[in-house]
Design a protein around this motif. Structure first.
Motif, PDB file in Angstrom:
ATOM      1  N   SER A   1       0.841  -1.185   0.000  1.00 22.79           N
ATOM      2  CA  SER A   1       0.000   0.000   0.000  1.00 22.79           C
ATOM      3  C   SER A   1       0.882   1.241   0.000  1.00 22.79           C
ATOM      4  CB  SER A   1      -0.902   0.015   1.227  1.00 22.79           C
ATOM      5  OG  SER A   1      -0.128   0.072   2.390  1.00 22.79           O
ATOM      6  N   GLN A   2       0.339   2.329  -0.448  1.00 21.07           N
ATOM      7  CA  GLN A   2       1.104   3.547  -0.603  1.00 21.07           C
ATOM      8  C   GLN A   2       1.529   4.065   0.759  1.00 21.07           C
ATOM      9  OE1 GLN A   2      -0.724   6.153  -3.380  1.00 21.07           O
ATOM     10  NE2 GLN A   2       0.111   7.957  -2.393  1.00 21.07           N
ATOM     11  N   GLN A   3       2.754   4.560   0.854  1.00 22.91           N
ATOM     12  CA  GLN A   3       3.263   5.022   2.124  1.00 22.91           C
ATOM     13  C   GLN A   3       2.935   6.484   2.352  1.00 22.91           C
ATOM     14  OE1 GLN A   3       4.158   4.192   4.925  1.00 22.91           O
ATOM     15  NE2 GLN A   3       6.326   4.461   5.401  1.00 22.91           N
ATOM     16  N   GLY A   4       3.278   7.344   1.393  1.00 22.47           N
ATOM     17  CA  GLY A   4       3.095   8.772   1.594  1.00 22.47           C
ATOM     18  C   GLY A   4       1.859   9.293   0.892  1.00 22.47           C
ATOM     19  N   GLU A   5       1.188  10.234   1.571  1.00 16.20           N
ATOM     20  CA  GLU A   5       0.024  10.872   0.957  1.00 16.20           C
ATOM     21  C   GLU A   5       0.180  12.358   1.150  1.00 16.20           C
ATOM     22  OE1 GLU A   5      -2.799   7.674  -0.181  1.00 16.20           O
ATOM     23  OE2 GLU A   5      -2.944   9.840  -0.405  1.00 16.20           O
ATOM     24  N   GLU A   6       0.226  13.115   0.056  1.00 14.69           N
ATOM     25  CA  GLU A   6       0.359  14.553   0.161  1.00 14.69           C
ATOM     26  C   GLU A   6      -1.010  15.211   0.228  1.00 14.69           C
ATOM     27  OE1 GLU A   6       2.023  12.772  -1.974  1.00 14.69           O
ATOM     28  OE2 GLU A   6       4.128  13.340  -2.025  1.00 14.69           O
ATOM     29  N   ASP A   7      -0.991  16.361   0.851  1.00 13.96           N
ATOM     30  CA  ASP A   7      -2.230  17.111   1.005  1.00 13.96           C
ATOM     31  C   ASP A   7      -1.864  18.590   0.992  1.00 13.96           C
ATOM     32  OD1 ASP A   7      -3.877  18.128   3.929  1.00 13.96           O
ATOM     33  OD2 ASP A   7      -4.829  17.987   1.973  1.00 13.96           O
ATOM     34  N   PRO A   8      -2.496  19.457   0.227  1.00 10.85           N
ATOM     35  CA  PRO A   8      -3.600  19.136  -0.677  1.00 10.85           C
ATOM     36  C   PRO A   8      -3.093  18.518  -1.986  1.00 10.85           C
ATOM     37  CG  PRO A   8      -3.064  21.441  -0.871  1.00 10.85           C
ATOM     38  CD  PRO A   8      -2.156  20.883   0.202  1.00 10.85           C
ATOM     39  N   GLN A   9      -3.989  18.071  -2.825  1.00  9.51           N
ATOM     40  CA  GLN A   9      -3.597  17.540  -4.136  1.00  9.51           C
ATOM     41  C   GLN A   9      -3.159  18.662  -5.053  1.00  9.51           C
ATOM     42  OE1 GLN A   9      -6.802  15.116  -5.656  1.00  9.51           O
ATOM     43  NE2 GLN A   9      -5.893  13.294  -4.766  1.00  9.51           N
ATOM     44  N   ALA A  10      -3.781  19.824  -4.899  1.00 13.61           N
ATOM     45  CA  ALA A  10      -3.425  20.976  -5.712  1.00 13.61           C
ATOM     46  C   ALA A  10      -3.532  22.235  -4.867  1.00 13.61           C
ATOM     47  CB  ALA A  10      -4.332  21.071  -6.935  1.00 13.61           C
ATOM     48  N   LEU A  11      -2.635  23.172  -5.144  1.00 21.19           N
ATOM     49  CA  LEU A  11      -2.583  24.412  -4.378  1.00 21.19           C
ATOM     50  C   LEU A  11      -2.233  25.543  -5.333  1.00 21.19           C
ATOM     51  CD1 LEU A  11      -2.523  25.795  -1.574  1.00 21.19           C
ATOM     52  CD2 LEU A  11      -0.117  25.123  -1.406  1.00 21.19           C
ATOM     53  N   SER A  12      -3.032  26.602  -5.296  1.00 26.99           N
ATOM     54  CA  SER A  12      -2.779  27.750  -6.179  1.00 26.99           C
ATOM     55  C   SER A  12      -2.653  28.999  -5.327  1.00 26.99           C
ATOM     56  CB  SER A  12      -3.930  27.909  -7.179  1.00 26.99           C
ATOM     57  OG  SER A  12      -3.683  28.979  -8.061  1.00 26.99           O
ATOM     58  N   ILE A  13      -1.534  29.697  -5.459  1.00 24.01           N
ATOM     59  CA  ILE A  13      -1.291  30.890  -4.640  1.00 24.01           C
ATOM     60  C   ILE A  13      -0.718  31.999  -5.507  1.00 24.01           C
ATOM     61  CG2 ILE A  13      -0.895  29.570  -2.527  1.00 24.01           C
ATOM     62  CD1 ILE A  13       2.114  29.906  -2.990  1.00 24.01           C
ATOM     63  N   GLN A  14      -0.608  33.185  -4.917  1.00 26.18           N
ATOM     64  CA  GLN A  14       0.003  34.323  -5.609  1.00 26.18           C
ATOM     65  C   GLN A  14       1.473  34.413  -5.249  1.00 26.18           C
ATOM     66  OE1 GLN A  14      -2.968  34.752  -7.685  1.00 26.18           O
ATOM     67  NE2 GLN A  14      -1.656  36.557  -7.859  1.00 26.18           N
ATOM     68  N   GLU A  15       2.237  34.933  -6.172  1.00 29.56           N
ATOM     69  CA  GLU A  15       3.660  35.148  -5.921  1.00 29.56           C
ATOM     70  C   GLU A  15       3.835  35.946  -4.630  1.00 29.56           C
ATOM     71  OE1 GLU A  15       5.508  37.001  -9.324  1.00 29.56           O
ATOM     72  OE2 GLU A  15       7.070  35.474  -9.407  1.00 29.56           O
ATOM     73  N   GLY A  16       4.806  35.547  -3.858  1.00 32.20           N
ATOM     74  CA  GLY A  16       5.091  36.233  -2.605  1.00 32.20           C
ATOM     75  C   GLY A  16       4.438  35.582  -1.402  1.00 32.20           C
ATOM     76  N   GLU A  17       3.394  34.815  -1.640  1.00 34.13           N
ATOM     77  CA  GLU A  17       2.736  34.108  -0.526  1.00 34.13           C
ATOM     78  C   GLU A  17       3.539  32.873  -0.156  1.00 34.13           C
ATOM     79  OE1 GLU A  17      -1.938  35.274  -1.397  1.00 34.13           O
ATOM     80  OE2 GLU A  17      -1.188  33.318  -1.985  1.00 34.13           O
ATOM     81  N   ASN A  18       3.215  32.343   1.020  1.00 37.64           N
ATOM     82  CA  ASN A  18       3.831  31.090   1.454  1.00 37.64           C
ATOM     83  C   ASN A  18       2.962  29.916   1.023  1.00 37.64           C
ATOM     84  OD1 ASN A  18       5.737  32.661   2.708  1.00 37.64           O
ATOM     85  ND2 ASN A  18       4.858  32.432   4.749  1.00 37.64           N
ATOM     86  N   ALA A  19       3.617  28.795   0.747  1.00 34.04           N
ATOM     87  CA  ALA A  19       2.901  27.579   0.359  1.00 34.04           C
ATOM     88  C   ALA A  19       3.244  26.482   1.356  1.00 34.04           C
ATOM     89  CB  ALA A  19       3.303  27.138  -1.041  1.00 34.04           C
ATOM     90  N   THR A  20       2.221  25.819   1.862  1.00 34.58           N
ATOM     91  CA  THR A  20       2.440  24.711   2.789  1.00 34.58           C
ATOM     92  C   THR A  20       1.810  23.446   2.237  1.00 34.58           C
ATOM     93  OG1 THR A  20       2.434  26.168   4.707  1.00 34.58           O
ATOM     94  CG2 THR A  20       2.057  23.838   5.120  1.00 34.58           C
ATOM     95  N   MET A  21       2.604  22.405   2.186  1.00 33.52           N
ATOM     96  CA  MET A  21       2.136  21.102   1.738  1.00 33.52           C
ATOM     97  C   MET A  21       2.395  20.090   2.845  1.00 33.52           C
ATOM     98  SD  MET A  21       3.725  21.451  -2.029  1.00 33.52           S
ATOM     99  CE  MET A  21       4.707  22.858  -1.573  1.00 33.52           C
ATOM    100  N   ASN A  22       1.499  19.161   2.984  1.00 30.02           N
ATOM    101  CA  ASN A  22       1.607  18.163   4.044  1.00 30.02           C
ATOM    102  C   ASN A  22       1.748  16.764   3.468  1.00 30.02           C
ATOM    103  OD1 ASN A  22       1.002  20.094   6.260  1.00 30.02           O
ATOM    104  ND2 ASN A  22      -0.945  20.228   5.177  1.00 30.02           N
ATOM    105  N   CYS A  23       2.360  15.920   4.266  1.00 26.54           N
ATOM    106  CA  CYS A  23       2.558  14.534   3.858  1.00 26.54           C
ATOM    107  C   CYS A  23       2.282  13.653   5.066  1.00 26.54           C
ATOM    108  CB  CYS A  23       3.987  14.351   3.373  1.00 26.54           C
ATOM    109  SG  CYS A  23       4.503  12.640   3.117  1.00 26.54           S
ATOM    110  N   SER A  24       1.483  12.622   4.883  1.00 30.32           N
ATOM    111  CA  SER A  24       1.272  11.651   5.958  1.00 30.32           C
ATOM    112  C   SER A  24       1.744  10.291   5.476  1.00 30.32           C
ATOM    113  CB  SER A  24      -0.210  11.598   6.353  1.00 30.32           C
ATOM    114  OG  SER A  24      -0.997  11.227   5.241  1.00 30.32           O
TER     115      SER A  24
END
Lengths: 117, 115
Positions: B1-24
């Motif tokens: 079974s798959q080990q890692g799962e990222e969240d969110p599947q897609a993320l859209s932001i504006q330049e200069g903003e911070n982006a946070t991605m999660n993995c379980s």
């Protein structure tokens, strides 16, 4: 200067054909891998070789046969190609480190996009 | 079974903003790595965090690891249009055949940074 190279970059072929993809790394690594990335971008390991010996075979059909003539090369031969084999195939390499501080940052090739018609 | 799962599947932001991605992930790990994949290219290693580490920085990247929750996050600060890519976490699980030859990748987060 290319660290991990693959040829060809694109491969379009008919069902039932046999094809090969070549991979070479000039990083001096002792471990090489083949991955398959499907249309949903899911990346799954297929094979891993360490010092020319097969270490991992992830339930890949035996139509897929990897060959490692030396530590710098890992080629992938596919017999009797099927529609479901269409994907992007990535070669990667890493350096194995023993002991608790082991790591395996992997260096990827640019990929080979295989399309089976 | 798959080990890692990222969240969110897609993320859209504006330049200069911070982006946070999660993995379980599901099983105990030796280390967790993050990779970036630009469209039509191979994966590029970004950062590795070991199971005994909690936080790591590299330039505009900050990775955290919570082994009790079996999760990791990747923060990209002051994002740029050039950060647009898919981001994958990969785990090197404890006891994977006694070797560290196998990384298991998640499905990735597609990050789009709009100029």
């Amino acid at each position: 200067d290319t660290a991990v190279s693959q040829t060809p970059k694109y491969l379009v072929t008919q069902m039932g054909n046999d094809k090969s993809i070549k991979c070479e790394q000039n990083l001096g690594h002792d471990t090489m891998y083949w991955y398959k990335q499907d249309s949903k971008k899911f990346l799954k390991i297929m094979f891993s070789y360490n010092n020319k010996e097969l270490i991992i075979n992830e339930t890949v059909p035996n139509r897929f046969s990897p060959k490692s003539p030396d530590k710098a090369h890992l080629n992938l031969h596919i017999n009797s190609l099927e529609l479901g084999d269409s994907a992007v195939y990535f070669c990667a390499s890493s350096s194995y480190s023993s002991g608790r501080a082991r790591y395996n940052e992997q260096f990827f090739g640019p990929g080979t996009r295989l399309t089976v018609l | 079974s798959q080990q890692g799962e990222e969240d969110p599947q897609a993320l859209s932001i504006q330049e200069g903003e911070n982006a946070t991605m999660n993995c379980s992930y599901k099983t105990s790990i030796n280390n967790l790595q993050w990779y970036r994949q630009n469209s039509g290219r191979g994966l590029v290693h970004l950062i590795l965090i070991r199971s005994n580490e909690r936080e790591k920085h590299s330039g505009r990247l900050r990775v955290t690891l919570d082994t009790s929750k079996k999760s990791s996050s990747l923060l990209i600060t002051a994002s740029r249009a050039a950060d647009t890519a898919s981001y994958f976490c990969a785990t090197d699980a404890v006891g994977s055949g006694g070797s560290n030859y196998k990384l298991t990748f998640g499905k990735g987060t597609l990050l789009t940074v709009n100029p």
